[in-house]
Design a protein around this motif. Structure first.
Motif, PDB file in Angstrom:
ATOM      1  N   ALA A  85     -16.311   9.941  38.542  1.00 27.04           N
ATOM      2  CA  ALA A  85     -15.878  10.686  39.736  1.00 27.04           C
ATOM      3  C   ALA A  85     -14.822   9.963  40.560  1.00 27.04           C
ATOM      4  O   ALA A  85     -14.527  10.368  41.672  1.00 27.04           O
ATOM      5  CB  ALA A  85     -17.089  11.035  40.606  1.00 27.04           C
ATOM      6  N   LYS A  86     -14.226   8.904  40.036  1.00 29.35           N
ATOM      7  CA  LYS A  86     -13.236   8.124  40.767  1.00 29.35           C
ATOM      8  C   LYS A  86     -11.822   8.605  40.437  1.00 29.35           C
ATOM      9  O   LYS A  86     -11.504   8.820  39.276  1.00 29.35           O
ATOM     10  CB  LYS A  86     -13.377   6.651  40.388  1.00 29.35           C
ATOM     11  N   PRO A  87     -10.953   8.762  41.451  1.00 31.98           N
ATOM     12  CA  PRO A  87      -9.569   9.152  41.179  1.00 31.98           C
ATOM     13  C   PRO A  87      -8.829   8.060  40.392  1.00 31.98           C
ATOM     14  O   PRO A  87      -8.955   6.876  40.704  1.00 31.98           O
ATOM     15  CB  PRO A  87      -8.955   9.315  42.568  1.00 31.98           C
ATOM     16  N   VAL A  88      -8.074   8.485  39.385  1.00 31.68           N
ATOM     17  CA  VAL A  88      -7.308   7.565  38.555  1.00 31.68           C
ATOM     18  C   VAL A  88      -5.934   8.175  38.293  1.00 31.68           C
ATOM     19  O   VAL A  88      -5.821   9.374  38.013  1.00 31.68           O
ATOM     20  CB  VAL A  88      -8.017   7.290  37.202  1.00 31.68           C
ATOM     21  N   ALA A  89      -4.910   7.322  38.372  1.00 35.37           N
ATOM     22  CA  ALA A  89      -3.557   7.724  37.990  1.00 35.37           C
ATOM     23  C   ALA A  89      -3.075   6.740  36.929  1.00 35.37           C
ATOM     24  O   ALA A  89      -3.516   5.586  36.886  1.00 35.37           O
ATOM     25  CB  ALA A  89      -2.618   7.715  39.190  1.00 35.37           C
ATOM     26  N   VAL A  90      -2.169   7.213  36.079  1.00 34.51           N
ATOM     27  CA  VAL A  90      -1.623   6.375  35.014  1.00 34.51           C
ATOM     28  C   VAL A  90      -0.103   6.431  35.098  1.00 34.51           C
ATOM     29  O   VAL A  90       0.491   7.513  35.156  1.00 34.51           O
ATOM     30  CB  VAL A  90      -2.083   6.855  33.617  1.00 34.51           C
ATOM     31  N   VAL A  91       0.511   5.251  35.116  1.00 31.03           N
ATOM     32  CA  VAL A  91       1.964   5.126  35.169  1.00 31.03           C
ATOM     33  C   VAL A  91       2.377   4.058  34.162  1.00 31.03           C
ATOM     34  O   VAL A  91       1.524   3.406  33.565  1.00 31.03           O
ATOM     35  CB  VAL A  91       2.452   4.725  36.586  1.00 31.03           C
ATOM     36  N   VAL A  95      -9.548   8.357  30.263  1.00 28.88           N
ATOM     37  CA  VAL A  95     -10.254   8.180  31.542  1.00 28.88           C
ATOM     38  C   VAL A  95     -10.895   9.481  32.000  1.00 28.88           C
ATOM     39  O   VAL A  95     -11.962   9.465  32.616  1.00 28.88           O
ATOM     40  CB  VAL A  95      -9.394   7.567  32.671  1.00 28.88           C
ATOM     41  N   GLY A  96     -10.266  10.606  31.675  1.00 27.09           N
ATOM     42  CA  GLY A  96     -10.861  11.897  32.019  1.00 27.09           C
ATOM     43  C   GLY A  96     -12.161  12.125  31.271  1.00 27.09           C
ATOM     44  O   GLY A  96     -13.168  12.538  31.848  1.00 27.09           O
ATOM     45  N   ILE A  97     -12.161  11.821  29.980  1.00 28.90           N
ATOM     46  CA  ILE A  97     -13.379  11.947  29.182  1.00 28.90           C
ATOM     47  C   ILE A  97     -14.437  10.963  29.677  1.00 28.90           C
ATOM     48  O   ILE A  97     -15.630  11.254  29.666  1.00 28.90           O
ATOM     49  CB  ILE A  97     -13.066  11.742  27.684  1.00 28.90           C
ATOM     50  N   ALA A  98     -13.993   9.805  30.174  1.00 27.95           N
ATOM     51  CA  ALA A  98     -14.917   8.783  30.677  1.00 27.95           C
ATOM     52  C   ALA A  98     -15.505   9.148  32.037  1.00 27.95           C
ATOM     53  O   ALA A  98     -16.350   8.427  32.545  1.00 27.95           O
ATOM     54  CB  ALA A  98     -14.207   7.435  30.760  1.00 27.95           C
ATOM     55  N   GLY A  99     -15.052  10.266  32.621  1.00 27.50           N
ATOM     56  CA  GLY A  99     -15.651  10.734  33.870  1.00 27.50           C
ATOM     57  C   GLY A  99     -14.808  10.571  35.113  1.00 27.50           C
ATOM     58  O   GLY A  99     -15.234  10.943  36.209  1.00 27.50           O
ATOM     59  N   ALA A 100     -13.611  10.015  34.983  1.00 27.97           N
ATOM     60  CA  ALA A 100     -12.738   9.849  36.140  1.00 27.97           C
ATOM     61  C   ALA A 100     -12.113  11.185  36.536  1.00 27.97           C
ATOM     62  O   ALA A 100     -12.083  12.131  35.746  1.00 27.97           O
ATOM     63  CB  ALA A 100     -11.638   8.840  35.831  1.00 27.97           C
ATOM     64  N   VAL A 101     -11.599  11.235  37.750  1.00 27.00           N
ATOM     65  CA  VAL A 101     -10.843  12.379  38.232  1.00 27.00           C
ATOM     66  C   VAL A 101      -9.368  12.019  38.049  1.00 27.00           C
ATOM     67  O   VAL A 101      -8.823  11.205  38.801  1.00 27.00           O
ATOM     68  CB  VAL A 101     -11.131  12.665  39.727  1.00 27.00           C
ATOM     69  N   VAL A 102      -8.732  12.563  37.035  1.00 27.10           N
ATOM     70  CA  VAL A 102      -7.340  12.237  36.744  1.00 27.10           C
ATOM     71  C   VAL A 102      -6.447  12.964  37.749  1.00 27.10           C
ATOM     72  O   VAL A 102      -6.511  14.186  37.883  1.00 27.10           O
ATOM     73  CB  VAL A 102      -6.964  12.617  35.298  1.00 27.10           C
ATOM     74  N   VAL A 103      -5.633  12.189  38.446  1.00 24.17           N
ATOM     75  CA  VAL A 103      -4.705  12.750  39.429  1.00 24.17           C
ATOM     76  C   VAL A 103      -3.421  13.069  38.667  1.00 24.17           C
ATOM     77  O   VAL A 103      -2.525  12.235  38.535  1.00 24.17           O
ATOM     78  CB  VAL A 103      -4.473  11.768  40.605  1.00 24.17           C
ATOM     79  N   GLU A 104      -3.361  14.283  38.137  1.00 26.73           N
ATOM     80  CA  GLU A 104      -2.283  14.689  37.224  1.00 26.73           C
ATOM     81  C   GLU A 104      -0.896  14.648  37.869  1.00 26.73           C
ATOM     82  O   GLU A 104       0.090  14.373  37.192  1.00 26.73           O
ATOM     83  CB  GLU A 104      -2.552  16.089  36.675  1.00 26.73           C
ATOM     84  N   GLU A 105      -0.820  14.936  39.173  1.00 30.57           N
ATOM     85  CA  GLU A 105       0.495  14.958  39.820  1.00 30.57           C
ATOM     86  C   GLU A 105       1.024  13.559  40.127  1.00 30.57           C
ATOM     87  O   GLU A 105       2.190  13.400  40.478  1.00 30.57           O
ATOM     88  CB  GLU A 105       0.472  15.826  41.084  1.00 30.57           C
ATOM     89  N   ALA A 106       0.197  12.547  39.966  1.00 27.81           N
ATOM     90  CA  ALA A 106       0.598  11.162  40.220  1.00 27.81           C
ATOM     91  C   ALA A 106       1.019  10.521  38.905  1.00 27.81           C
ATOM     92  O   ALA A 106       0.236   9.842  38.250  1.00 27.81           O
ATOM     93  CB  ALA A 106      -0.545  10.390  40.876  1.00 27.81           C
ATOM     94  N   LYS A 107       2.268  10.775  38.516  1.00 28.57           N
ATOM     95  CA  LYS A 107       2.784  10.275  37.245  1.00 28.57           C
ATOM     96  C   LYS A 107       4.102   9.550  37.473  1.00 28.57           C
ATOM     97  O   LYS A 107       4.874   9.926  38.363  1.00 28.57           O
ATOM     98  CB  LYS A 107       3.046  11.423  36.271  1.00 28.57           C
ATOM     99  N   LEU A 108       4.356   8.554  36.645  1.00 28.32           N
ATOM    100  CA  LEU A 108       5.644   7.858  36.658  1.00 28.32           C
ATOM    101  C   LEU A 108       5.826   7.188  35.307  1.00 28.32           C
ATOM    102  O   LEU A 108       5.028   6.328  34.915  1.00 28.32           O
ATOM    103  CB  LEU A 108       5.692   6.812  37.782  1.00 28.32           C
ATOM    104  N   SER A 109       6.842   7.609  34.565  1.00 26.51           N
ATOM    105  CA  SER A 109       7.177   7.023  33.267  1.00 26.51           C
ATOM    106  C   SER A 109       8.622   6.568  33.348  1.00 26.51           C
ATOM    107  O   SER A 109       9.524   7.392  33.517  1.00 26.51           O
ATOM    108  CB  SER A 109       7.025   8.054  32.152  1.00 26.51           C
ATOM    109  N   ILE A 110       8.838   5.266  33.225  1.00 26.52           N
ATOM    110  CA  ILE A 110      10.183   4.708  33.371  1.00 26.52           C
ATOM    111  C   ILE A 110      10.691   4.262  32.005  1.00 26.52           C
ATOM    112  O   ILE A 110      10.154   3.316  31.419  1.00 26.52           O
ATOM    113  CB  ILE A 110      10.178   3.525  34.350  1.00 26.52           C
ATOM    114  N   PRO A 111      11.717   4.931  31.491  1.00 28.59           N
ATOM    115  CA  PRO A 111      12.269   4.559  30.177  1.00 28.59           C
ATOM    116  C   PRO A 111      13.188   3.347  30.259  1.00 28.59           C
ATOM    117  O   PRO A 111      13.619   2.952  31.344  1.00 28.59           O
ATOM    118  CB  PRO A 111      13.053   5.807  29.782  1.00 28.59           C
ATOM    119  N   GLY A 112      13.493   2.786  29.089  1.00 25.66           N
ATOM    120  CA  GLY A 112      14.487   1.718  28.995  1.00 25.66           C
ATOM    121  C   GLY A 112      14.133   0.448  29.735  1.00 25.66           C
ATOM    122  O   GLY A 112      15.016  -0.219  30.280  1.00 25.66           O
TER     123      GLY A 112
END
Length: 185
Positions: free
Chosen positions: A107-113, A133-150
């Protein structure tokens, strides 16, 4: 009262750009938010149910679970290794998912970047980490994303904490994560 976010970095390399990105999150956390960089993922043994028993849990796993349990949210930093997340990050998720239904992620909020050398910045790895983390029970904060290329070229001479665009985007992610509500486990 400040919001406590635990940062887990999926790269163990001292000069890791994802570690530097986590350092930028610590340095530029918005007011009222504390980002703590967890040290010690390299010491956590691979998850094994045989050692995840009362009195037998390795100290490094106990520390990881305690740090995650005390945090209001988690921020995972994932490079991309062969199209997916690194084993050290998956292992941390496995330890934090137990005991089933009541793990430190529950039930904990988690973001992945993250950042990666490729043109998409590690999107596949980050998507896999969100799934896990979603399967593990976390609350995935889908709008909190950041992927930096290069990453290799972008951060060759500039630390992410000194890159205005990265700091702005990362601060938005941390702010979104800090405002995400936990849910009842």
């Amino acid at each position: 009262m400040s919001v406590r976010i635990l940062a887990l970095v999926g790269s163990l390399r001292a000069g890791s750009h994802n570690r530097q990105l986590a350092e930028a999150a610590v340095k530029h956390a918005p007011e009222g938010v504390e980002v703590e960089l967890f040290e010690g993922l390299a010491d956590v043994p691979f998850y094994n149910e045989d050692i995840d028993v009362e009195g037998g849990i390795p100290e490094a796993a106990v520390k990881l679970r305690a740090a995650a349990g005390q945090a209001d949210a988690l921020l995972l930093f994932s490079p991309e290794y062969n199209g997916t997340m690194p084993a050290v990050l998956k292992n941390a998720i496995d330890w934090l998912s137990r005991p089933y239904g009541a793990g430190a992620l529950s039930a904990k909020p988690v973001a992945v970047v993250g950042t990666a050398f490729g043109q998409y910045g590690g999107v596949w790895a980050q998507d896999e980490a969100r799934k896990a983390v979603g399967i593990a029970g976390a609350v995935v904060v889908e709008e909190a994303k950041l992927s930096i290329p290069g990453s290799v070229t972008r951060f060759a001479e500039t630390h992410p904490a000194d890159d205005t665009e990265v700091v702005e985007d990362l601060t938005k992610v941390v702010a979104l994560l800090s405002q995400a509500p936990a849910t009842a486990a």
